[in-house]
Scaffold this active site. Structure first.
Site, PDB file in Angstrom:
ATOM      1  N   HIS A  88       0.820  -1.225   0.000  1.00  0.00           N
ATOM      2  CA  HIS A  88       0.000   0.000   0.000  1.00  0.00           C
ATOM      3  C   HIS A  88       0.851   1.270   0.000  1.00  0.00           C
ATOM      4  O   HIS A  88       0.348   2.342  -0.278  1.00  0.00           O
ATOM      5  CB  HIS A  88      -0.938   0.003   1.215  1.00  0.00           C
ATOM      6  CG  HIS A  88      -2.035  -1.017   1.104  1.00  0.00           C
ATOM      7  ND1 HIS A  88      -3.329  -0.682   0.779  1.00  0.00           N
ATOM      8  CD2 HIS A  88      -2.029  -2.359   1.243  1.00  0.00           C
ATOM      9  CE1 HIS A  88      -4.068  -1.779   0.730  1.00  0.00           C
ATOM     10  NE2 HIS A  88      -3.305  -2.810   1.019  1.00  0.00           N
TER      11      HIS A  88
ATOM     12  N   ASP B 110       3.460   9.273  -0.741  1.00  0.00           N
ATOM     13  CA  ASP B 110       2.252   8.531  -0.380  1.00  0.00           C
ATOM     14  C   ASP B 110       2.059   7.428  -1.407  1.00  0.00           C
ATOM     15  O   ASP B 110       2.209   7.683  -2.606  1.00  0.00           O
ATOM     16  CB  ASP B 110       1.035   9.479  -0.419  1.00  0.00           C
ATOM     17  CG  ASP B 110       0.057   9.226   0.711  1.00  0.00           C
ATOM     18  OD1 ASP B 110       0.002   8.075   1.178  1.00  0.00           O
ATOM     19  OD2 ASP B 110      -0.642  10.171   1.112  1.00  0.00           O
TER      20      ASP B 110
HETATM   21  P1  ADQ Z   1      -3.067   6.022   4.787  1.00  0.00           P
HETATM   22  O1  ADQ Z   1      -1.669   6.472   4.970  1.00  0.00           O
HETATM   23  O2  ADQ Z   1      -3.851   5.859   6.023  1.00  0.00           O
HETATM   24  O3  ADQ Z   1      -3.165   4.698   3.907  1.00  0.00           O
HETATM   25  P2  ADQ Z   1      -4.972   7.449   2.926  1.00  0.00           P
HETATM   26  O4  ADQ Z   1      -4.917   6.708   1.636  1.00  0.00           O
HETATM   27  O5  ADQ Z   1      -5.083   8.910   2.718  1.00  0.00           O
HETATM   28  O6  ADQ Z   1      -3.724   7.196   3.850  1.00  0.00           O
HETATM   29  O7  ADQ Z   1      -6.228   6.953   3.740  1.00  0.00           O
HETATM   30  C1  ADQ Z   1      -6.605   7.557   4.930  1.00  0.00           C
HETATM   31  C2  ADQ Z   1      -8.043   7.193   5.231  1.00  0.00           C
HETATM   32  O8  ADQ Z   1      -8.315   7.621   6.562  1.00  0.00           O
HETATM   33  C3  ADQ Z   1      -9.031   7.901   4.313  1.00  0.00           C
HETATM   34  O9  ADQ Z   1     -10.037   7.006   3.949  1.00  0.00           O
HETATM   35  C4  ADQ Z   1      -9.574   9.029   5.183  1.00  0.00           C
HETATM   36  O10 ADQ Z   1     -10.905   9.369   4.927  1.00  0.00           O
HETATM   37  C5  ADQ Z   1      -9.457   8.427   6.560  1.00  0.00           C
HETATM   38  N1  ADQ Z   1      -9.305   9.527   7.527  1.00  0.00           N
HETATM   39  C6  ADQ Z   1      -8.324  10.422   7.590  1.00  0.00           C
HETATM   40  N2  ADQ Z   1      -8.563  11.311   8.578  1.00  0.00           N
HETATM   41  C7  ADQ Z   1      -9.725  10.969   9.127  1.00  0.00           C
HETATM   42  C8  ADQ Z   1     -10.519  11.513  10.197  1.00  0.00           C
HETATM   43  N3  ADQ Z   1     -10.158  12.570  10.893  1.00  0.00           N
HETATM   44  N4  ADQ Z   1     -11.660  10.887  10.490  1.00  0.00           N
HETATM   45  C9  ADQ Z   1     -12.039   9.792   9.798  1.00  0.00           C
HETATM   46  N5  ADQ Z   1     -11.337   9.249   8.784  1.00  0.00           N
HETATM   47  C10 ADQ Z   1     -10.202   9.831   8.458  1.00  0.00           C
HETATM   48  C11 ADQ Z   1      -2.223   3.795   3.305  1.00  0.00           C
HETATM   49  C12 ADQ Z   1      -1.183   4.438   2.379  1.00  0.00           C
HETATM   50  C13 ADQ Z   1      -1.880   5.273   1.315  1.00  0.00           C
HETATM   51  C14 ADQ Z   1      -2.876   4.405   0.538  1.00  0.00           C
HETATM   52  C15 ADQ Z   1      -3.776   3.637   1.491  1.00  0.00           C
HETATM   53  C16 ADQ Z   1      -4.617   2.604   0.748  1.00  0.00           C
HETATM   54  O11 ADQ Z   1      -0.281   5.242   3.126  1.00  0.00           O
HETATM   55  O12 ADQ Z   1      -0.939   5.838   0.416  1.00  0.00           O
HETATM   56  O13 ADQ Z   1      -3.672   5.234  -0.289  1.00  0.00           O
HETATM   57  O14 ADQ Z   1      -3.035   2.939   2.474  1.00  0.00           O
HETATM   58  O15 ADQ Z   1      -3.823   1.778  -0.036  1.00  0.00           O
END
Ligand code: ADQ
Length: 502
Positions: free
Chosen positions: A157, A365
């Site tokens: 990921h 990311d």
């Molecule tokens: P993450 O590093 O966690 O994931 P991201 O892909 O942006 O990053 O996903 C974060 C998730 O958390 C989103 O669905 C977002 O809505 C949720 N989130 C963030 N802040 C929140 C809040 N305050 N309340 C509720 N929900 C919140 C890892 C990798 C990424 C990759 C994903 C999936 O680092 O690059 O996109 O896995 O493969």
């Protein structure tokens, strides 16, 4: 149809309540598991004084979830240690934060072995096994050692780092070699695939890209880019829900109809929050006339708070937001609103929809799902503008966003200015292309592409028995197989899966 076994460090129970409180990835994996009558295996999130290997089995919403507790020392060495203090920072290009500790490596190996020993008895001959993320890279190797011959796929990921960074990791050869116990290794973007191939072709003697995949260490694995998506249809529905509408109204009232710039990220140094604040500060400094018309909301729930680097960045952000507010705030206006809370998904959708700009500027990311959620939540008749870091995997797909280098406060400030001034027709034109992308390349397409590729992953290999001249056959992987996929499961690869070797 084969059963699907999904393995990830943490397991999120699907609530099935439809309140939007479960993440898109968890929902999609849960849906995949339902279709394949599968099993989801991982750590329970709990620790016990000594490892027992006891399985907690639950059925939720048609999915069987099997979890196992870990020891406190596992948590320290494997999870907080090797996963989050070694691999995470290194793979996000933060060599300065990367800790190399022998005990971490040992803990990582131990937990992967324990996972394998607990999981192996649950695997039936026709099962497909899909392992997720950097916590579990050596898991296939451990499973093979226990005689598991099934097709096993791995999806990373997070980014795969450049060759020169990868070689700084003690034991990198062993780690990478263990990836060759998978039938299929998936990355988020073609760039990550390329970095992986470059590493292998340079470091592994006699490695080559062939018709059947990437060949090294006497074995062949398929390698491909499978950009992860969101459950776009569901997020679009959530954005129109009553809760989203209520949140939208509250946001509009509280911003006093100022233009809202929103950022939503786990509080993590890879997300570029300090640089984002610096970019917004530059915008405030350069645009005195626009200042009071804008407001930045940064939502950043705490994560991995027991790791020092996370405590430090938290302190720096508290101080930076305080300083910027101190400098620019007025009696009736604060430029930055910074909150560390977690929100329900339908509330987040309302927040995104109320914003004129989605500011997503990670330093690195794998993909970044927030960028895609922001697009999904917009009003088609009056959409906001996405400002996106070129270092998010999502930038490879979401090219109609305003793409910025997060290291440059000037570029962020310029993009903000441009986004806030963009006329409606340009916003709509850009948004439509972004929207088509997130709807077409959604989480279901991602899941199907990966499962299909894994199902067909042994197809192109030159038949049973398999030892290619001069190379060693792998006893488990290369066994004459009753696991050859049926014709129906062998559908054509969708365009989103870009391949090595086919
Ligand atoms: P993450 O590093 O966690 O994931 P991201 O892909 O942006 O990053 O996903 C974060 C998730 O958390 C989103 O669905 C977002 O809505 C949720 N989130 C963030 N802040 C929140 C809040 N305050 N309340 C509720 N929900 C919140 C890892 C990798 C990424 C990759 C994903 C999936 O680092 O690059 O996109 O896995 O493969």
């Amino acid at each position: 149809m084969s059963r699907l076994i999904v393995v990830s460090n943490r397991v999120t129970l699907p609530s099935g309540s439809g309140d939007g409180s479960v993440g898109g990835l968890a929902m999609a994996l849960a849906a995949a598991l339902r279709e394949y009558s599968g099993l989801w295996f991982g750590w329970s999130g709990k620790t016990t004084p000594a490892f027992t290997g006891h399985l907690n089995l639950q059925r939720a919403d048609g999915v069987t979830v099997a979890t196992v507790d870990l020891e406190e020392v596992d948590l320290q060495e494997y999870y907080n240690g090797y996963a989050n203090k070694t691999l995470w920072p290194l793979f996000h290009y933060r060599q300065d934060l990367t800790a190399y500790d022998r005990a971490f490596g040992e803990g990582y190996a131990r937990v992967n072995r324990r996972f394998a020993e607990t999981l192996a008895p649950l695997i039936e001959p026709d099962d497909l096994v899909w392992i997720h993320d950097y916590h579990l890279i050596p898991l296939a190797r451990e499973l093979r050692a226990l005689g598991v011959q099934n097709r096993i796929g791995f999806f990373l990921h997070i980014p795969w780092p450049a060759h020169q960074l990868m070689v700084t990791l003690p034991g990198h050869r062993q780690l990478v070699e263990s990836l060759f116990d998978y039938d299929l290794v998936g990355f988020q973007t073609p760039e990550h695939v390329q970095a992986f191939e470059e590493y292998v072709l340079t470091e592994a003697q006699g490695a080559r890209v062939g018709r059947e995949g990437l060949r090294a260490h006497g074995r062949t694995t398929r390698v491909g880019a499978f950009p992860i998506g969101i459950d776009a249809a569901d997020f679009i529905r959530l954005a129109q829900s009553e809760t989203a509408q209520r949140t939208y109204d509250v946001m509009k009232a509280h911003t006093a109809f100022r233009k809202l710039i929103v950022g939503v990220d786990r509080l993590d140094y890879s997300k570029g929050l300090e640089e984002r604040f610096a970019g917004f500060e530059r915008f405030l400094a350069d645009n005195p006339d626009l200042r009071r018309e804008t407001l930045m909301l940064q939502i950043a729930p705490l994560s991995r708070d027991s790791v020092e680097a996370y405590q430090e960045i938290r302190a720096r952000l508290d101080s930076l937001s305080g300083r910027i507010n101190g400098e620019y705030a007025d009696i009736d206006w604060n430029p930055i609103r910074y909150v560390n809370k977690t929100y329900r998904r339908d509330e987040l959708a309302g927040v995104y929809r109320a914003a004129q700009v989605g500011l997503v500027t990670p330093m690195r990311d794998g993909m970044n799902l927030v960028a895609k959620e922001f697009v999904a939540a917009q009003d088609p008749a009056d959409p906001g503008v996405l400002v996106l870091s070129r270092f998010a995997g999502a930038a490879d797909q979401l090219r109609q966003a305003l793409i910025v280098n997060p290291n440059s406060p000037e570029e962020i400030a310029e993009a903000l200015k441009r986004a806030l001034a963009m006329d409606r027709s340009e916003r709509i034109a850009r948004w439509r292309v972004l929207h088509d992308n997130i709807v077409t390349e959604d989480v279901t397409a991602w899941r199907d592409a990966f499962v299909r590729a894994l199902t067909g992953s042994r197809d192109a290999l030159p038949g049973p028995g398999l030892a290619v001249h001069g190379e060693q056959a792998h006893p488990a992987r290369d066994a004459p197989s009753r696991l050859y996929p049926d014709a129906q499961a062998r559908g054509a690869l969708p365009p989103m899966a870009r391949w090595t070797g086919v």
